[in-house]
Design an enzyme around this catalytic site. Structure first.
Site, mmCIF file in Angstrom:
data_model
loop_
_atom_site.group_PDB
_atom_site.id
_atom_site.type_symbol
_atom_site.label_atom_id
_atom_site.label_comp_id
_atom_site.label_asym_id
_atom_site.label_seq_id
_atom_site.Cartn_x
_atom_site.Cartn_y
_atom_site.Cartn_z
ATOM 1 N N HIS A 1 0.847 -1.187 0.053
ATOM 2 C CA HIS A 1 0.069 -0.006 0.065
ATOM 3 C C HIS A 1 0.675 1.210 0.184
ATOM 4 C CE1 HIS A 1 -3.713 2.032 1.613
ATOM 5 N NE2 HIS A 1 -2.707 3.033 1.500
ATOM 6 N N HIS B 1 1.510 5.451 -2.171
ATOM 7 C CA HIS B 1 0.941 6.231 -2.912
ATOM 8 C C HIS B 1 1.728 7.117 -3.776
ATOM 9 C CE1 HIS B 1 -3.217 6.330 -1.082
ATOM 10 N NE2 HIS B 1 -2.477 5.991 -0.055
ATOM 11 N N LYS C 1 1.654 10.742 -5.337
ATOM 12 C CA LYS C 1 1.474 12.311 -4.361
ATOM 13 C C LYS C 1 2.671 12.433 -3.411
ATOM 14 C CE LYS C 1 -2.335 10.483 -1.708
ATOM 15 N NZ LYS C 1 -3.682 10.427 -1.916
ATOM 16 N N HIS D 1 -9.654 1.831 1.051
ATOM 17 C CA HIS D 1 -8.990 2.850 1.999
ATOM 18 C C HIS D 1 -10.445 2.709 2.903
ATOM 19 C CE1 HIS D 1 -5.647 4.185 -0.039
ATOM 20 N NE2 HIS D 1 -5.487 4.964 0.733
ATOM 21 N N GLU E 1 -10.729 5.146 8.000
ATOM 22 C CA GLU E 1 -9.506 5.746 8.415
ATOM 23 C C GLU E 1 -9.604 6.909 9.246
ATOM 24 O OE1 GLU E 1 -5.369 7.612 6.234
ATOM 25 O OE2 GLU E 1 -7.088 7.158 4.751
ATOM 26 N N ASP F 1 2.366 3.481 2.999
ATOM 27 C CA ASP F 1 1.322 4.475 2.681
ATOM 28 C C ASP F 1 1.978 5.689 2.302
ATOM 29 O OD1 ASP F 1 -1.225 5.406 2.737
ATOM 30 O OD2 ASP F 1 -1.543 5.803 4.640
ATOM 31 N N ASN F 2 2.098 6.932 3.302
ATOM 32 C CA ASN F 2 2.364 8.035 2.510
ATOM 33 C C ASN F 2 3.973 8.346 2.753
ATOM 34 O OD1 ASN F 2 -0.601 8.519 3.220
ATOM 35 N ND2 ASN F 2 -0.375 9.433 1.404
#
Length: 398
Positions: A55, A57, A60, A205, A208, A304-305
């Site tokens: 998972h 991203h 971005k 998602h 969250e 994730d991010n």
């Protein structure tokens, strides 16, 4: 190549080890040729299969200097990224996405699933960039994508159909952002309809946030079972499960187990976004990994991010994520949870190799300097030799 006196943690063993604790491994070409108990008495390191990122991203990441950090507010982060997305070009996306892949590759990642923001019926600019990079990185990192779409967009029949058709064409996974939506069961049902019509797996998602009334995960599990859906369902975050009463959470996890849902926990972003910012947080936002495991659901830990509004720090080193997850969720002994970044995500992504090390498996491996379980979280646990197709990876390789 011969690797001597290495520990292979039990969750990663695909062979009968007996009482042996240390092993000598012979590589022949791009495969593991043999594994035998070592005659040596002292470990030289720990052997893992190459890492699997369930998972991320990569569309971005590395934008925090432009948008700023949201400091605990999920919806502020969403709003900031929505504004910034208007400036994305194929060139800017490629630069960020290539940087992410290089970071992951050098850290020892062999497969990566990224969510791509998909907020209109039309495909985003990131999709074309992703498709090009998927071909360019073939043989190094196996790349998958998920369409990350607000669930409410599926209320429109035409919009959902257009998204599903394009996801199918591009060989992707259908996804949605699910959190306290009105008419949630109906809209989720529409997503399941599209997945069944187009033969798509699903990746959500879900929940969250720390609202105890958020029960999207339960609704998804119920739909999987009611539809007898067999194309695979992954659910990331599920933060609300952590604050619900034990009995309620147990019922939801039982439903998830019966539905074969794969859970993905995202410790960096959820620790950063969940809980109060006006005092030291007491709520961690990490889903119930241990309780899920007790029901046979082996969750994954994922990145994730990275350096965006949702999480302003970090990298694509899954061993750092693993270390944080071990501490935040009390995953001990750490050896027993190394499948969260290897075997479990490999299964969730449907990879050809499940990540268990055995004679005949791919020689895509990591040798950590850690000589024992208590060195996994620390300098020795981060120091590694990456082996891909039986060859040591040099730091200047792409």
């Amino acid at each position: 190549m011969k690797l001597e006196a290495l520990r292979i943690p039990a969750p990663l063993r695909g062979f009968a080890a007996g009482d042996a604790q240390l092993f000598d491994i012979v590589l022949a070409g791009d495969k593991v040729a043999s594994i035998a108990p070592s005659a040596q008495q002292h470990a030289r390191g720990t052997l893992l299969s190459a890492l699997v990122e369930a998972h991320a991203h990569i569309d971005k990441n590395y934008t925090v200097q432009d948008v700023g950090a949201a400091q605990g507010n999920l919806f502020v982060a969403i709003e900031r990224m929505n504004r910034h997305r208007e400036s994305w070009t194929g060139e800017s996306l490629r630069l960020r996405m290539e940087r992410a892949l290089r970071d992951a590759w050098l850290s020892g990642t062999r497969a990566l699933r990224t969510h791509l923001d998909w907020v209109q019926p039309e495909p985003p600019a990131a999709l074309a960039v992703f498709e090009a990079l998927r071909e360019e990185w073939r043989g190094r990192i196996e790349l998958q994508f998920v369409s990350l779409t607000p669930l409410d967009l599926f209320a429109g029949i035409d919009a959902g159909e257009r998204i599903a058709r394009e996801v199918k064409r591009a060989g992707g996974v259908l996804g949605a952002f699910v959190y306290r939506n009105e008419g949630i069961v109906h809209k989720l049902g529409r997503v399941f309809d599209l997945a069944q019509q187009h033969g798509l797996a699903l990746d959500f998602h879900v929940d969250e946030g720390l609202d105890i009334e958020a029960t999207g995960l339960r609704s998804i599990a119920q739909l999987v079972r009611a539809r007898d859906f067999g194309q695979g369902v992954v659910c990331g975050h599920a933060c609300s499960l952590s604050v619900q009463e034990d009995a309620v959470a147990a019922e939801t996890l039982a439903l998830c187990a019966g539905a074969g849902i794969h859970l993905v926990a995202l410790p960096t972003t959820n620790l950063y976004l969940q809980g109060a910012w006006d005092r030291t947080p007491v709520q961690r936002g990490i889903t119930r990994i241990r309780e899920a495991a007790a029901r046979g659901l082996r969750a994954s830990l994922a990145t994730d991010n990275v350096q965006d509004a949702f999480y302003p720090y970090g990298s694509y080193d899954l061993l750092e994520t693993f270390g944080l997850g071990v501490q935040a969720a009390h995953l001990a002994p750490a050896d027993d949870w190394l499948d969260t970044v290897t075997v479990s995500p490999a299964k969730a992504l449907g990879l050809a190799w499940d990540g268990r090390i055995a004679p005949g498996c791919p020689a895509d491996l990591l040798v950590l300097s850690a000589t024992g379980e208590h060195e996994l979280i620390g300098p020795r646990g981060r120091q590694r030799t990456v082996i891909r197709a039986g060859q040591r990876l040099e730091s200047n390789e792409q």
